[in-house]
Design an enzyme around this catalytic site. Sequence first.
Site, mmCIF file in Angstrom:
data_model
loop_
_atom_site.group_PDB
_atom_site.id
_atom_site.type_symbol
_atom_site.label_atom_id
_atom_site.label_comp_id
_atom_site.label_asym_id
_atom_site.label_seq_id
_atom_site.Cartn_x
_atom_site.Cartn_y
_atom_site.Cartn_z
ATOM 1 N N ASP A 1 -4.124 60.602 -13.832
ATOM 2 C CA ASP A 1 -3.419 59.329 -13.638
ATOM 3 C C ASP A 1 -3.587 58.430 -14.873
ATOM 4 O O ASP A 1 -4.674 58.373 -15.463
ATOM 5 C CB ASP A 1 -4.044 58.655 -12.393
ATOM 6 C CG ASP A 1 -3.277 57.435 -11.916
ATOM 7 O OD1 ASP A 1 -2.053 57.374 -12.133
ATOM 8 O OD2 ASP A 1 -3.919 56.545 -11.303
ATOM 9 N N HIS B 1 -1.365 46.495 -9.325
ATOM 10 C CA HIS B 1 -2.625 47.214 -9.117
ATOM 11 C C HIS B 1 -3.679 46.232 -8.613
ATOM 12 O O HIS B 1 -3.714 45.082 -9.041
ATOM 13 C CB HIS B 1 -3.124 47.818 -10.424
ATOM 14 C CG HIS B 1 -2.338 49.003 -10.880
ATOM 15 N ND1 HIS B 1 -1.534 48.987 -11.985
ATOM 16 C CD2 HIS B 1 -2.249 50.256 -10.370
ATOM 17 C CE1 HIS B 1 -0.991 50.183 -12.147
ATOM 18 N NE2 HIS B 1 -1.394 50.969 -11.181
ATOM 19 N N GLY B 2 -4.545 46.680 -7.738
ATOM 20 C CA GLY B 2 -5.664 45.849 -7.289
ATOM 21 C C GLY B 2 -5.338 45.079 -6.021
ATOM 22 O O GLY B 2 -4.399 45.423 -5.289
ATOM 23 N N THR C 1 -7.094 50.861 -4.317
ATOM 24 C CA THR C 1 -7.960 49.680 -4.128
ATOM 25 C C THR C 1 -8.343 49.399 -2.672
ATOM 26 O O THR C 1 -9.520 49.183 -2.364
ATOM 27 C CB THR C 1 -7.275 48.430 -4.719
ATOM 28 O OG1 THR C 1 -7.068 48.669 -6.108
ATOM 29 C CG2 THR C 1 -8.120 47.178 -4.546
ATOM 30 N N SER D 1 -1.613 50.493 -2.595
ATOM 31 C CA SER D 1 -2.378 50.078 -1.411
ATOM 32 C C SER D 1 -2.177 48.580 -1.197
ATOM 33 O O SER D 1 -1.871 47.854 -2.146
ATOM 34 C CB SER D 1 -3.863 50.427 -1.572
ATOM 35 O OG SER D 1 -4.472 49.702 -2.613
ATOM 36 N N HIS E 1 3.363 52.698 -8.050
ATOM 37 C CA HIS E 1 1.958 52.418 -8.370
ATOM 38 C C HIS E 1 1.559 51.138 -7.636
ATOM 39 O O HIS E 1 2.416 50.433 -7.096
ATOM 40 C CB HIS E 1 1.782 52.265 -9.884
ATOM 41 C CG HIS E 1 1.736 53.587 -10.592
ATOM 42 N ND1 HIS E 1 0.603 54.073 -11.183
ATOM 43 C CD2 HIS E 1 2.694 54.543 -10.755
ATOM 44 C CE1 HIS E 1 0.858 55.259 -11.701
ATOM 45 N NE2 HIS E 1 2.119 55.571 -11.451
ATOM 46 N N GLY E 2 0.256 50.837 -7.632
ATOM 47 C CA GLY E 2 -0.200 49.648 -6.915
ATOM 48 C C GLY E 2 0.162 49.770 -5.443
ATOM 49 O O GLY E 2 0.588 48.829 -4.795
HETATM 50 P P1 13P Z 1 -3.928 50.339 -6.133
HETATM 51 O O1 13P Z 1 -5.336 50.409 -6.645
HETATM 52 O O2 13P Z 1 -3.373 48.958 -6.245
HETATM 53 O O3 13P Z 1 -3.790 50.934 -4.792
HETATM 54 O O4 13P Z 1 -3.046 51.210 -7.150
HETATM 55 C C1 13P Z 1 -3.409 52.524 -7.422
HETATM 56 C C2 13P Z 1 -2.600 53.051 -8.545
HETATM 57 O O5 13P Z 1 -1.482 52.673 -8.759
HETATM 58 C C3 13P Z 1 -3.218 54.092 -9.381
HETATM 59 O O6 13P Z 1 -2.392 54.494 -10.422
#
Ligand code: 13P
Length: 298
Positions: free
Chosen positions: A81, A186-187, A239, A217, A214-215
Amino acid sequence: MLVNLRDVCAIAEQGNMAIAAFNTPSLEAVRAAIDAAEATGYPVIIQHAECHEDITPLDVMGPSMVALAERSHAQVCVHLDHCEHLSYMRRALEMGFNGVMYDGSALPYEENVANSVRAAAMCSGFDCGLECELGSLGAREGDVLSDGASAPEGGSGATYTDPVQACDFARSTGLDILACSFGTVHGLYRGEPHLSFDVLERIRERVCVPLVMHGGSGVSDDDYRKAISAGIRKINYYTYGVKYAGEAVLDLVDARRKADNSATVYWHDMTTVAYERLTADFIEVMKVFANGADPQAS
Ligand code: 13P
């Protein structure tokens, strides 16, 4: 069993679903992701981010991920990733990863294209699919992923993927799947995520490869379903899973200390609770991402 990134995304396309792609910088997370795939019957992607090198090095995590994927009866893709260095990508390919992401999204467009073309050439000697990114989620993915800091609402500095450029990017690079930016970050989300399904649909109209969120969660089930309907086939999830696992560990310590103020809480008690919480969370999200698809069909 190992199933490469292209094939796992083709399964998702056929089932009108998304495959969960869990970041797994610990053995507990790898086991939880594979066990969740075995429990649900859906394929899974386990992935190691280059920026997690300080949590667990690729040399340690990579061979463990490949070995556990190979001996599972679930369909598992082992993916790299957010890789920004092609030398790091080569190491993963030689370890047996069958999916890699080259992330040149912070570079000028032409440089992103040129490096993505190099990544595609590198993958061609291996049984491996390639993900590339266009557009930016705002805060640098690496920073957010590595320190777990919260990302700004709406992703300050975010650049949504340009649908017209996305078409040129997909054609010019030879990528297999495209990571795009349409409002996720992300996060931790500081407020309600606001996703632009309009951007996503316009990308889908012009680009025929599977799309990646992406991002992933911290998003509502309703938004997951809408994103899947608009063509998302891989959802990166990290995350919130590790946040829930961290909370489960704190609850364990609190409960033990309430019963006996001087109780010893062993490390293996903590990793067991974390593994169990991650597994439960992964099963839940995989069912949502499956969007009603029949596990037997995958
Ligand atoms: P989150 O940590 O926001 O879930 O995103 C994960 C991600 O996109 C890893 O590439």
